[in-house]
Design a protein around this motif. Structure first.
Motif, PDB file in Angstrom:
ATOM      1  N   THR A  49      40.150  45.059  40.624  1.00 45.17           N
ATOM      2  CA  THR A  49      40.441  44.475  41.931  1.00 45.17           C
ATOM      3  C   THR A  49      40.045  43.006  41.956  1.00 45.17           C
ATOM      4  O   THR A  49      38.947  42.635  41.523  1.00 45.17           O
ATOM      5  CB  THR A  49      39.682  45.234  43.033  1.00 45.17           C
ATOM      6  N   THR A  57      44.662  45.585  41.667  1.00 46.29           N
ATOM      7  CA  THR A  57      45.873  45.098  40.991  1.00 46.29           C
ATOM      8  C   THR A  57      46.654  46.256  40.393  1.00 46.29           C
ATOM      9  O   THR A  57      47.889  46.252  40.376  1.00 46.29           O
ATOM     10  CB  THR A  57      45.479  44.102  39.881  1.00 46.29           C
ATOM     11  N   MET A 173      50.247  43.267  48.053  1.00 48.05           N
ATOM     12  CA  MET A 173      49.324  43.701  47.011  1.00 48.05           C
ATOM     13  C   MET A 173      49.402  45.203  46.775  1.00 48.05           C
ATOM     14  O   MET A 173      49.412  45.682  45.632  1.00 48.05           O
ATOM     15  CB  MET A 173      47.898  43.301  47.389  1.00 48.05           C
ATOM     16  N   SER A 177      50.880  46.784  43.338  1.00 49.44           N
ATOM     17  CA  SER A 177      49.868  47.551  42.610  1.00 49.44           C
ATOM     18  C   SER A 177      50.351  48.960  42.306  1.00 49.44           C
ATOM     19  O   SER A 177      50.229  49.449  41.175  1.00 49.44           O
ATOM     20  CB  SER A 177      48.576  47.603  43.428  1.00 49.44           C
ATOM     21  N   ILE A 271      45.480  42.498  32.900  1.00 52.95           N
ATOM     22  CA  ILE A 271      44.788  42.518  34.194  1.00 52.95           C
ATOM     23  C   ILE A 271      43.315  42.145  34.029  1.00 52.95           C
ATOM     24  O   ILE A 271      42.752  41.369  34.820  1.00 52.95           O
ATOM     25  CB  ILE A 271      44.943  43.901  34.845  1.00 52.95           C
ATOM     26  N   ALA A 289      47.108  37.721  40.670  1.00 53.01           N
ATOM     27  CA  ALA A 289      47.446  39.143  40.804  1.00 53.01           C
ATOM     28  C   ALA A 289      48.955  39.340  40.838  1.00 53.01           C
ATOM     29  O   ALA A 289      49.513  40.225  40.165  1.00 53.01           O
ATOM     30  CB  ALA A 289      46.795  39.719  42.064  1.00 53.01           C
ATOM     31  N   GLN A 293      51.140  41.204  37.918  1.00 51.66           N
ATOM     32  CA  GLN A 293      51.884  42.386  38.341  1.00 51.66           C
ATOM     33  C   GLN A 293      53.382  42.231  38.080  1.00 51.66           C
ATOM     34  O   GLN A 293      54.049  43.146  37.581  1.00 51.66           O
ATOM     35  CB  GLN A 293      51.626  42.668  39.823  1.00 51.66           C
TER      36      GLN A 293
END
Length: 660
Positions: A49, A57, A173, A177, A271, A289, A293
């Motif tokens: 995170t 993430t 997010m 995620s 990540i 992030a 992603q």
């Protein structure tokens, strides 16, 4: 020894106990496994995170529940969802998260898993990632389910006033995620569960060595690209291309299981590096992030599609190889210029030359000149036409002439597929059949010729016997009758009994004379030879009327020109046989005969008013009279037609060419 064998067997009551409670044990084991995985996934998600955002993430728990639902019967779903409830709370204890927020996240996590599992079960029935259609469907659901549940999740975050991010920031997010987790974790879990870990035990040692090398390569590349500044300044975007060869390696050599595992490893490296300020994804937390992603989502989609395409290609290749191995034909792949590119042959001894000789060479260098030119012309036609081009040719192979049939079919990429079939056995069978037919035809012709000669000999023999009966035996009987008359006149008148006996003897002698004359006429009607066909028919019809009491009318329109004797005797015999059938079978009281010339042929028509018959059934029965009529006419290239039906009389029409 028996005690040893018995002692090694499993206790029967234990096996029966497991079988009896199997419907309970299996879902319990599944629930415990999913709960443990959910707990571990939650801890990993918190570790991935970006602070101060409340969303990880990569959030594995949702994908773990989704994979579990996809791999389990629908009747287990409620039990699995309840099983992860304590794991959900346990994984978030100590993370400074309010309990209402924990409950809300549990609801949103279960909602996403239920939406995704329901849609996939409805659309594919069975979750497999081995075709582009199924991969496309999975990607659509992997995007749609987080998209719908992210509205609920972001609303829960704002409702509980958890974190400082805006609603749409949390939505974004959360959405990226969970999409990333679905595209990386669900394929990994599903493919490894479907393939089974036990299948790895059957792999050869070199396969394990290759897997170890791939894992080492991923570790080194991940360390260089995303996790260290010791070797290179790893903030450059060009480092993103380093894992690409390894991902392709995993996809091509290890299939969906290998590609999903390699992608998950790269995802963790990327990540982890972004969270710790390493690698090419350095920047503000939100931007980092989103960048990592987006990169991983695109990579996951591409890799899934690539793996599916390669799997489909492999299956197609396997089917093609199976078809080729079952195909007895020889197959050549050629360019439109006539260069041999590839081949398939069940037995290399069937080839004119070895593949090391003709592959890469032009047909003009391999085949005989004339055949090579024929092939080149067919190649030119096949390149502009969809119709297969066919060539039949022969080659001398192993000191034996073999016959072939080649079909050339144009393909894309300026190539032509040539399918060559060995038709030697078929050619030999066809040749043998043709020879048999010729021999049969010759035999049939000989039989027909022999039959004609037999009929001619029969007529000649009849003529001879008739002549001897008429000229010899009949004359002797007549002389005997005259002698009896002379003897009668010399006998005294008083001897009446002797005179009566002599009269009776003379009458019997005269009757015998008449019978001999009638038999002679039947064997060979001399009147036919001397006075013609019409007179002969009139003579026979007169006797026929007296003997059979059937009225027969004769109509003759043949002119003055004399009919050839062979034609006359044929028509006469047909008419006699027809009248015999009228007297024997028809039950008629009258009949009619017409004789006329018609377009160079002589036509005889015999009709009666009798009861008729079924002509087809009669032909199947095979009457000798009809066979005799047809054979006589066929010898003179004539024809015979019979028209009849029950209770409607019969008509026979015979035609014989006069120019015969």
């Amino acid at each position: 020894m028996p005690q040893l064998v018995v002692g090694t067997e499993a206790p029967p009551h234990r096996a029966n106990l497991f079988t009896r409670y199997r419907h309970i044990v299996r879902p319990v084991i599944a629930a415990l496994s999913v709960s443990a995985a959910y707990f571990i996934g939650g801890k990993i998600g918190f570790a991935l995170t970006f602070q101060p955002h409340p969303v990880s993430t990569l959030w594995p728990p949702n994908s773990i529940v989704l994979a579990a639902l996809l791999l389990s019967p629908v009747r287990w779903w409620w039990f699995l969802l309840l099983a992860v409830f304590p794991a959900h709370f346990a994984s978030q204890l100590g993370a400074d998260i309010p309990q209402p927020m924990m409950l809300c996240w549990y609801i949103s996590n279960c909602t996403e898993a239920l939406i995704g599992a329901s849609l996939l079960r409805y659309m594919t029935k069975e979750v497999r990632l081995d075709t582009t259609y199924r991969v496309g469907t999975f990607i659509m659901v992997a995007v749609l389910a987080p998209f719908l549940s992210s509205f609920l999740d972001a609303g829960f975050v704002k409702l509980n006033r958890f974190g400082s991010s805006s609603y749409w920031d949390v939505f974004r997010m959360r959405f990226f995620s969970n999409v990333l987790a679905s595209l990386t974790l669900v394929p990994l879990i599903v493919t490894w569960k479907r393939g089974g870990i036990r299948s790895l035990l059957n792999e050869p040692p070199r396969r394990y060595l290759e897997a170890v090398l791939l894992a080492a390569g991923l570790l080194i590349v991940g360390r260089i690209s995303f996790g260290s500044r010791e070797f290179i300044q790893n903030a450059t975007p060009a480092l993103l291309y380093l894992p690409l060869p390894l991902l392709l390696w995993a996809s091509t050599r290890f299939g969906p299981r290998g590609s999903s595992a390699a992608l998950l490893a790269v995802s963790f490296f990327a990540i982890w590096g972004a969270i710790n300020g390493l690698g090419p994804f350095i920047g503000e937390p939100e931007e980092s992030a989103l960048s990592v992603q987006s990169f991983l989502i695109v990579a996951a989609m591409t890799l899934l599609f690539l793996t599916a395409v390669m799997r489909e290609r492999d299956e197609t290749s396997q089917r093609n190889r199976a078809l080729l191995s079952a195909n007895p034909d020889i197959v050549f792949l050629m360019s439109n210029e006539g260069v041999y590119l590839d081949y398939h042959a069940r037995d290399r001894s069937d080839l004119l030359l070895g593949p090391e000789v003709f592959i890469g060479k032009n047909v003009r260098e391999v085949l005989p000149p004339q055949l090579a030119e024929d092939v080149v012309r067919c190649l030119a036609r096949s390149s502009v036409s969809d119709e297969p081009q066919v060539i039949e040719y022969s080659l001398q192979i192993h000191n034996e002439e073999r016959h072939y049939e080649a079909r050339l079919i144009g393909m894309e990429g300026e190539k032509t597929l040539s399918i060559v079939r060995d038709v030697t056995d078929r050619q030999r069978a066809s040749k043998a059949l043709k020879e048999s037919q010729q021999k049969l035809h010759q035999s049939h012709t000989q039989v027909r010729s022999l039959l004609g000669r037999l009929i001619d000999v029969q007529e000649s023999e009849r003529r001879r016997i008739s002549r001897e009966l008429h000229d010899d035996l009949s004359q002797k009987i007549a002389t005997l009758s005259v002698a009896i008359s002379r003897l009668k006149r010399r006998v005294p008148l008083v001897d009446a009994e002797l005179i009566a006996e002599l009269d009776d003897l003379r009458q019997k002698t005269n009757s015998l004379t008449n019978e001999v004359r009638r038999l002679s006429h039947q064997l060979h009607p001399a009147v036919l030879e001397h006075l013609g066909l019409v007179t002969a028919l009139e003579s026979y019809i007169g006797n026929f009327k007296d003997e059979e009491q059937i009225d027969v009318r004769l109509t003759a329109e043949i002119g003055e020109e004399r009919v050839p004797f062979h034609t006359s005797i044929c028509i006469y015999r047909v008419a006699v046989e027809a009248l015999r059938n009228v007297s024997r079978h028809s039950g008629a009281v009258s009949a009619a005969i017409s004789l006329r010339r018609d377009n160079g042929s002589l036509e005889l028509r015999v009709s009666d008013s009798g009861k008729g018959f079924d002509v087809d059934a009669f032909r199947r029965g095979g009457g000798l009279g009809l066979v005799s009529i047809e054979e006589r006419l066929r010898l003179l290239q004539g024809s015979c037609e019979i028209h009849s039906s029950p209770e409607k009389g019969t008509t026979l029409v015979a035609r014989v060419p006069l120019m015969n």
